[in-house]
Design an enzyme around this catalytic site. Structure first.
Site, PDB file in Angstrom:
ATOM      1  N   SER A 139      -4.236  -5.683  -4.339  1.00  0.00           N
ATOM      2  CA  SER A 139      -4.739  -5.978  -2.875  1.00  0.00           C
ATOM      3  C   SER A 139      -4.758  -7.432  -2.470  1.00  0.00           C
ATOM      4  O   SER A 139      -4.434  -7.701  -1.304  1.00  0.00           O
ATOM      5  CB  SER A 139      -6.256  -5.498  -2.820  1.00  0.00           C
ATOM      6  N   THR A 165       7.597   1.460  -7.962  1.00  0.00           N
ATOM      7  CA  THR A 165       8.377   2.510  -7.774  1.00  0.00           C
ATOM      8  C   THR A 165       9.840   2.290  -7.993  1.00  0.00           C
ATOM      9  O   THR A 165      10.329   1.327  -7.602  1.00  0.00           O
ATOM     10  CB  THR A 165       7.935   3.113  -6.363  1.00  0.00           C
ATOM     11  N   GLU A 249       6.119   0.129   6.701  1.00  0.00           N
ATOM     12  CA  GLU A 249       5.752   1.071   5.390  1.00  0.00           C
ATOM     13  C   GLU A 249       4.603   1.899   5.729  1.00  0.00           C
ATOM     14  O   GLU A 249       4.689   3.071   5.220  1.00  0.00           O
ATOM     15  CB  GLU A 249       5.675   0.101   4.155  1.00  0.00           C
ATOM     16  N   GLU A 378      -9.907   0.623   1.758  1.00  0.00           N
ATOM     17  CA  GLU A 378     -10.760  -0.187   2.030  1.00  0.00           C
ATOM     18  C   GLU A 378     -10.028  -1.506   2.732  1.00  0.00           C
ATOM     19  O   GLU A 378     -10.530  -2.169   3.386  1.00  0.00           O
ATOM     20  CB  GLU A 378     -11.474  -0.825   0.876  1.00  0.00           C
TER      21      GLU A 378
HETATM   22  C1  FAD Z   1       2.258   5.752  -7.820  1.00  0.00           C
HETATM   23  C2  FAD Z   1       2.248   4.128  -7.401  1.00  0.00           C
HETATM   24  C3  FAD Z   1       3.337   3.411  -6.893  1.00  0.00           C
HETATM   25  C4  FAD Z   1       3.258   2.309  -6.367  1.00  0.00           C
HETATM   26  N1  FAD Z   1       4.500   1.444  -5.910  1.00  0.00           N
HETATM   27  C5  FAD Z   1       4.295   0.130  -6.002  1.00  0.00           C
HETATM   28  C6  FAD Z   1       5.610  -0.551  -5.583  1.00  0.00           C
HETATM   29  O1  FAD Z   1       6.799   0.034  -5.496  1.00  0.00           O
HETATM   30  N2  FAD Z   1       5.651  -1.930  -5.312  1.00  0.00           N
HETATM   31  C7  FAD Z   1       4.452  -2.615  -5.548  1.00  0.00           C
HETATM   32  O2  FAD Z   1       4.529  -3.889  -5.277  1.00  0.00           O
HETATM   33  N3  FAD Z   1       3.286  -1.941  -5.632  1.00  0.00           N
HETATM   34  C8  FAD Z   1       3.182  -0.398  -5.898  1.00  0.00           C
HETATM   35  N4  FAD Z   1       1.987   0.177  -6.106  1.00  0.00           N
HETATM   36  C9  FAD Z   1       1.071  -0.452  -6.075  1.00  0.00           C
HETATM   37  C10 FAD Z   1      -0.250  -0.410  -4.899  1.00  0.00           C
HETATM   38  O3  FAD Z   1       0.407  -1.077  -3.987  1.00  0.00           O
HETATM   39  C11 FAD Z   1      -1.445  -1.015  -5.454  1.00  0.00           C
HETATM   40  O4  FAD Z   1      -1.997  -0.081  -6.350  1.00  0.00           O
HETATM   41  C12 FAD Z   1      -2.574  -0.930  -4.365  1.00  0.00           C
HETATM   42  O5  FAD Z   1      -2.169  -2.130  -3.417  1.00  0.00           O
HETATM   43  C13 FAD Z   1      -4.040  -1.712  -4.730  1.00  0.00           C
HETATM   44  O6  FAD Z   1      -3.845  -2.542  -5.511  1.00  0.00           O
HETATM   45  P1  FAD Z   1      -4.485  -2.198  -7.103  1.00  0.00           P
HETATM   46  O7  FAD Z   1      -4.158  -1.051  -7.797  1.00  0.00           O
HETATM   47  O8  FAD Z   1      -4.093  -3.495  -8.058  1.00  0.00           O
HETATM   48  O9  FAD Z   1      -6.020  -2.385  -7.059  1.00  0.00           O
HETATM   49  P2  FAD Z   1      -7.097  -3.371  -6.741  1.00  0.00           P
HETATM   50  O10 FAD Z   1      -6.369  -4.549  -5.810  1.00  0.00           O
HETATM   51  O11 FAD Z   1      -7.509  -4.016  -8.032  1.00  0.00           O
HETATM   52  O12 FAD Z   1      -8.282  -2.895  -5.880  1.00  0.00           O
HETATM   53  C14 FAD Z   1      -9.342  -2.012  -6.805  1.00  0.00           C
HETATM   54  C15 FAD Z   1     -10.203  -1.373  -5.889  1.00  0.00           C
HETATM   55  O13 FAD Z   1     -11.197  -2.461  -5.423  1.00  0.00           O
HETATM   56  C16 FAD Z   1     -10.673  -2.330  -4.003  1.00  0.00           C
HETATM   57  N5  FAD Z   1     -11.082  -3.673  -3.319  1.00  0.00           N
HETATM   58  C17 FAD Z   1     -10.087  -4.462  -3.591  1.00  0.00           C
HETATM   59  N6  FAD Z   1     -10.335  -5.450  -2.846  1.00  0.00           N
HETATM   60  C18 FAD Z   1     -11.499  -5.248  -1.826  1.00  0.00           C
HETATM   61  C19 FAD Z   1     -11.916  -5.732  -0.578  1.00  0.00           C
HETATM   62  N7  FAD Z   1     -11.633  -6.967  -0.352  1.00  0.00           N
HETATM   63  N8  FAD Z   1     -12.845  -4.966   0.093  1.00  0.00           N
HETATM   64  C20 FAD Z   1     -13.135  -3.778  -0.473  1.00  0.00           C
HETATM   65  N9  FAD Z   1     -12.608  -3.282  -1.489  1.00  0.00           N
HETATM   66  C21 FAD Z   1     -11.491  -3.706  -2.297  1.00  0.00           C
HETATM   67  C22 FAD Z   1      -9.686  -1.558  -3.521  1.00  0.00           C
HETATM   68  O14 FAD Z   1      -9.575  -0.802  -2.444  1.00  0.00           O
HETATM   69  C23 FAD Z   1      -9.498  -0.488  -4.890  1.00  0.00           C
HETATM   70  O15 FAD Z   1     -10.198   0.614  -4.438  1.00  0.00           O
HETATM   71  C24 FAD Z   1       1.986   1.611  -6.263  1.00  0.00           C
HETATM   72  C25 FAD Z   1       0.783   2.161  -6.858  1.00  0.00           C
HETATM   73  C26 FAD Z   1       0.955   3.541  -7.419  1.00  0.00           C
HETATM   74  C27 FAD Z   1      -0.349   4.086  -7.866  1.00  0.00           C
END
Ligand code: FAD
Length: 390
Positions: A139, A165, A249, A378
């Site tokens: 995020s 992906t 996107e 979020e």
């Molecule tokens: C199957 C799959 C394919 C994907 N493909 C790609 C890809 O091709 N390229 C790529 O770069 N990424 C990819 N992603 C990654 C995806 O974009 C991230 O999982 C997403 O942006 C969230 O990041 P994170 O998983 O690190 O969660 P985090 O950023 O660690 O967040 C964890 C939780 O905390 C919440 N949170 C974080 N900050 C805040 C805030 N300020 N206020 C409130 N809540 C907050 C989030 O909403 C979430 O619920 C993929 C993910 C999946 C599951």
């Protein structure tokens, strides 16, 4: 299966013709195989070339590099809704991973990069992916840690990316890196094109709740030497390019979510009309009939929002804060519609909704990635609130 009703006022004949050609392609080349591909956790590379042949991979890219020009957001809308009719987000996520990986190359890449990367990707001969997310967090893009340090004519890249992906089979990876370790936050972030066969790059596959047919990978860069000419856009301007990439996107993702919601509705409706309990059709029980109407109500409102935002995307300056906020809200609304419809469809199918092979079961497993990927629910609310000055 019936097609989703569109508000005809928004569309020209060419949109409807294009919609038909995508519908036929999906029904012939994708839908019959999605169950088999899901179980195999992959799909044939050949599908990229077939999708390219009908113009799906080139949508919105410059014609001189093999793209399909003259398209607007209504073309993107109908393409995403019709692609979703296959009922497998996994196939589509990987098949279309270039639609997030390659736009920065087309928008700000050098002429050399465009000429080398875009034609084979848009022809379905090479696969492209976008690598932003890191194990330490996705995020907070501005906090990314992967470094690219200049050494003569090369950058030396060290770091990790995750959840990528098409990460296993991509030939071209558009990677977000920190080129200026002294700059904090968004400043100092750049985009670098890293070839899939670069020494020092290791990839490992990841197992997932859904999107089984899509390859998702963890990437490690250990001292990867990347030619300086692979820089995508000016050094230090990567954050802006990443943010600009998000609008289309998120719009596409919302259109796909609506398409999947429609698949769930159709499957639930068909089942409820066929099956009999207590001497009447399941659809004749008022609670079920009302649930079907609730599904349709949610679908109709997301569809109307999507069409209105498609028009604004075509007619409003990019970066307009109200538009950016609307796209965030659209993503949340459409993915909620998908979530509600997937749940309602599985419930309507009863035990059969829990069985592999039904669209509803697969789509139910695929809901959450739509609410997380491309910016979590979020983060969408945070961004909308900031844009609107709430
Ligand atoms: C199957 C799959 C394919 C994907 N493909 C790609 C890809 O091709 N390229 C790529 O770069 N990424 C990819 N992603 C990654 C995806 O974009 C991230 O999982 C997403 O942006 C969230 O990041 P994170 O998983 O690190 O969660 P985090 O950023 O660690 O967040 C964890 C939780 O905390 C919440 N949170 C974080 N900050 C805040 C805030 N300020 N206020 C409130 N809540 C907050 C989030 O909403 C979430 O619920 C993929 C993910 C999946 C599951």
């Amino acid at each position: 299966m019936q097609q989703l009703r569109l508000n005809r006022a928004w569309y020209r004949q060419e949109h409807l013709d294009f919609r038909e050609s995508v519908r036929r392609f999906v029904a012939r080349e994708i839908t019959p195989y999605v169950q088999q591909w899901d179980e195999a956790e992959t799909f044939p590379r050949e599908l990229y070339r077939k999708a390219a042949d009908v113009g799906l991979l080139g949508l919105g890219f410059p014609e001189e590099y093999g793209g399909v020009g003259g398209i607007d957001y209504f073309h993107r809308l109908v393409a995403s809704v019709e692609l979703a009719q296959c009922g497998s987000g996994g196939v589509l996520a990987s098949l279309m991973s270039h639609s997030i990986g390659s736009p920065p190359i087309a928008a700000v890449g050098s002429a050399e990069l465009k000429a080398r990367v875009l034609p084979p990707v848009l022809a379905g001969e090479r696969i492209a992916a976008l690598a932003i997310t890191e194990p330490s967090g996705g995020s907070d893009v501005a906090a990314l840690r992967t470094t690219a340090v200049r050494d003569g004519d090369h950058y030396v890249v060290n770091g990790e990316k995750t959840f990528i992906t098409s990460g296993m089979r991509a030939d071209f990876l558009t990677v977000a890196v920190r080129t200026d370790p002294t700059a904090t936050g968004a400043r100092g972030i750049s985009l670098l094109l890293i070839d899939g066969d670069t020494p020092g790059l290791t990839r490992s596959p990841l197992k997932k709740m859904g999107w089984w047919a899509s390859d998702t990978a963890h990437l490690r860069f250990d001292g990867c030497r990347v030619p300086a000419g692979n820089l995508v856009g000016p050094e230090g301007m990567g954050f802006l390019a990443i943010m600009q990439n998000f609008n289309s996107e998120r719009f596409t993702l919302a259109a796909g979510a609506l398409g999947f919601a429609w698949v769930c509705y159709q499957e639930a409706l068909g089942w409820a009309r066929e099956r009999k309990t207590f001497g009447k059709r399941v659809a004749d029980h008022q609670v079920v009939r009302h649930r079907l109407v609730d599904m349709l109500t949610s679908i109709e409102s997301s569809r109307a929002m999507l069409e209105e935002i498609a028009w604004r995307l075509d007619n409003t300056p990019a970066g307009d804060p109200e538009l950016v906020a609307s796209i965030c809200m659209l993503k949340n609304a459409a993915t909620r519609t998908m979530q509600f419809c997937a749940d309602a469809a599985v419930q309507t199918l009863g035990g059969m909704g829990y069985m592999r092979g039904t669209h509803s079961e697969r789509i139910y497993r695929e809901v959450k990635v739509n609410m997380i990927g491309g910016g979590t629910e979020e983060i969408m609310k945070e961004l909308a609130a900031r844009q609107l000055g709430v």
